[in-house]
Design an enzyme around this catalytic site. Sequence first.
Site, PDB file in Angstrom:
ATOM      1  N   GLU A 274      44.018  50.643  33.999  1.00  0.00           N
ATOM      2  CA  GLU A 274      42.785  51.284  33.800  1.00  0.00           C
ATOM      3  C   GLU A 274      41.980  50.506  32.898  1.00  0.00           C
ATOM      4  OE1 GLU A 274      42.977  55.340  32.925  1.00  0.00           O
ATOM      5  OE2 GLU A 274      43.850  55.982  34.632  1.00  0.00           O
TER       6      GLU A 274
ATOM      7  N   ALA B 127      43.868  51.220  29.740  1.00  0.00           N
ATOM      8  CA  ALA B 127      45.351  51.206  30.229  1.00  0.00           C
ATOM      9  C   ALA B 127      45.867  50.194  30.765  1.00  0.00           C
ATOM     10  CB  ALA B 127      45.780  52.770  30.527  1.00  0.00           C
TER      11      ALA B 127
ATOM     12  N   ARG C  10      46.785   6.436  43.869  1.00  0.00           N
ATOM     13  CA  ARG C  10      45.927   6.155  43.297  1.00  0.00           C
ATOM     14  C   ARG C  10      46.309   5.049  42.174  1.00  0.00           C
ATOM     15  NH1 ARG C  10      40.315   6.299  41.474  1.00  0.00           N
ATOM     16  NH2 ARG C  10      40.351   6.451  39.072  1.00  0.00           N
TER      17      ARG C  10
ATOM     18  N   GLN D 115      45.471  16.740  34.956  1.00  0.00           N
ATOM     19  CA  GLN D 115      45.606  15.400  34.178  1.00  0.00           C
ATOM     20  C   GLN D 115      45.803  14.279  35.026  1.00  0.00           C
ATOM     21  OE1 GLN D 115      44.361  15.891  31.073  1.00  0.00           O
ATOM     22  NE2 GLN D 115      44.559  13.647  30.587  1.00  0.00           N
TER      23      GLN D 115
ATOM     24  N   GLU E 228      50.785  41.984  36.693  1.00  0.00           N
ATOM     25  CA  GLU E 228      51.830  42.478  36.813  1.00  0.00           C
ATOM     26  C   GLU E 228      52.834  42.572  35.560  1.00  0.00           C
ATOM     27  OE1 GLU E 228      53.600  43.205  40.554  1.00  0.00           O
ATOM     28  OE2 GLU E 228      52.097  42.800  41.610  1.00  0.00           O
TER      29      GLU E 228
ATOM     30  N   THR F  53      52.185  41.238  31.218  1.00  0.00           N
ATOM     31  CA  THR F  53      51.441  40.023  30.758  1.00  0.00           C
ATOM     32  C   THR F  53      52.974  39.325  30.136  1.00  0.00           C
ATOM     33  OG1 THR F  53      51.706  41.130  28.646  1.00  0.00           O
ATOM     34  CG2 THR F  53      49.566  41.037  29.812  1.00  0.00           C
TER      35      THR F  53
END
Lengths: 383, 259
Positions: free
Chosen positions: A127, A130, A266, A337, A364, A366
């Site tokens: 929410e 929340a 590269r 990078q 899901e 932190t």
Amino acid sequence: MTFELSADHETFRKVVREFAEGEIAPHVAQWDREHRLPLDVVRAMGDLGLFGLVVPEEYGGADADFTSLCVAIEELGRVDQSIGITLEAAVGLGINPILTYGTDEQKTRFLPDLVTGRALAAFGLTEPEAGSDAGATKTRATLAGGEWTLNGAKAFITNSGTEITSVITVTARTGEKEISTILVPAATPGLVVEPAYEKLGWHISDTHGLSFDDCRVPEANLLGVRGNGFKQFLAVLDDGRIAISALAVGLAQGCLDVSRKYALERHTFGAPIGSRQAVAFSLSDVAVAVEAARLLTYKAAWLKDSGRSSAEVKQAAAIAKLYSTEAAVAATRVATQVFGGNGFMEEFPVARFYRDAKVLEIGEGTSEVQRMVIARGLGLPVT
Amino acid sequence: MNIVVLVKQVPDTEAQRQLNPDDNTVDRAAVDPVINYIDEFAIEEGLLLKEAHGGEVTILTVGPERATESIRKALSMGADKAIHVTDEALHGSDAIQTAKVIAKALGTIEWDVAVAGSEATDSRSAILPALLAEALGVAQLTQARKVTVDGSTVTIERVTDTGYESVQGSTPAVISVVEKINDPRYPSFKGIMAAKSKPVTTLALSDLGIDAGEAGLANAWTQVVSFENAPPRAAGQTVKDEGNGGGQIADYLASKKLI
């Protein structure tokens, strides 16, 4: 002791990889630009059996193990995170609660379409006020006259506003200290699907805020036992963490694959940049992280498939999710990078990877929540 | 309708492929094997024919033991069963010998149409379907971009340089399909699981009544005399636009007979 997936898992991995590279990779940049979830691809994923992997055969599923789902999410995530999260949320948050807590009638009503990719389901937990503190849920559902009436709001709800979204499982306060989950079919009057969010990444994934304004559903739409909502979503999130971890492994592997290729192609100062230790050693570090993340992820999946205790699975899931998602974010930084200026251009997938990565450390649970779960698992009285 | 799909396992097209310097045959060990790309369209066409007309789809593969991987994949796409002709003596066989082996293998079952890819990405001779139809003395409907079956009549749109020809024959018939005739399906998870228990009949040359002296490199009708690696790609030709760039490009394309 073995560190290999089964031959079936590997065969399946090959197919999902072919699908991801053949049907998703060529178009993904455009979908990302258009912020569009391609429903024909969702349907094709249904044909592949991805949504029904962990669903019993009686509802059209394949009755496979959770590890198979992780393989599928990893392989999709290697090519595109939005498509990966679409599968993860569709199964882990959409199908799983209905499958685990639903009545036969609820399962028969919703699962067959969800399994084939003809429909998507969402889980409305978070929410505006929340998130990690899901117990602070404010959305209310009151029962009167054989109907639940919902009022409140949900935020960041994946797959909640697609044309094929069929149902949203909503957590709501049904008493002073009581949270329950209620099935709200799409297009129920009083359910307002807010416009899609403007997100940093995951542009292809469908994410909306929802609000409930005297939204009425039949009493029979209660999912599972009244008052068990808190317990239910904690279990749902444990599974989800392993799946998110697989999604992160896919991203880190994707970064490694494209950067390794680029480092060989590269050239600067007459030699491929992969011959420079600055580049080569960075990629070595990514390879180590990918390997470690994959082992943690599939160990957690294996614990779940082996029916180990929920405490053990919970701890392994939190460890895997924490490590893999942070490794994935680091991998995108290295990949960008390695690509140099090109890494900043949307023309190359690493720019999308970079944008898509951060949310893995948030969604899901932190990283902070994972550390809290792990610390509690260690018996520390952390608050 | 009983449909047979001819599936060849080839070295991965995207890898650096090579020949064995010892006997000038394809080095199958050096590169991961895959289903010949165009055969995936043949498998899909077989499955579509079954969906439209009923019957069964049988995969027929001539190749080394490892070709079972390709057979399983074809079965996981939805084919019902398979015949795998494998024999040490087959090593180095050319298209003519292989066509004869396939013809004999087809003799062990009832079939109405045999569907093949128009060519294989390794040898690229594109001749096997025609050789097979000749060996069997049946209708030869090759290079199809569309296949229609009505009773015992098979009609195809045969791709030509300028368009297509409508070609008709009656069953039993050998059909070869070009890529893009359809959109090959991916095996589903259930398909992969189901494939494990589908029947695969393994046949050796002796089961087909073929003498080892007719097969293999030593008895092949064609021979690779020598080979060398493709030269590295040369630098491209730069066209400088001095007001006549369009004309120069048109001249170049015309010289290659592209316009």
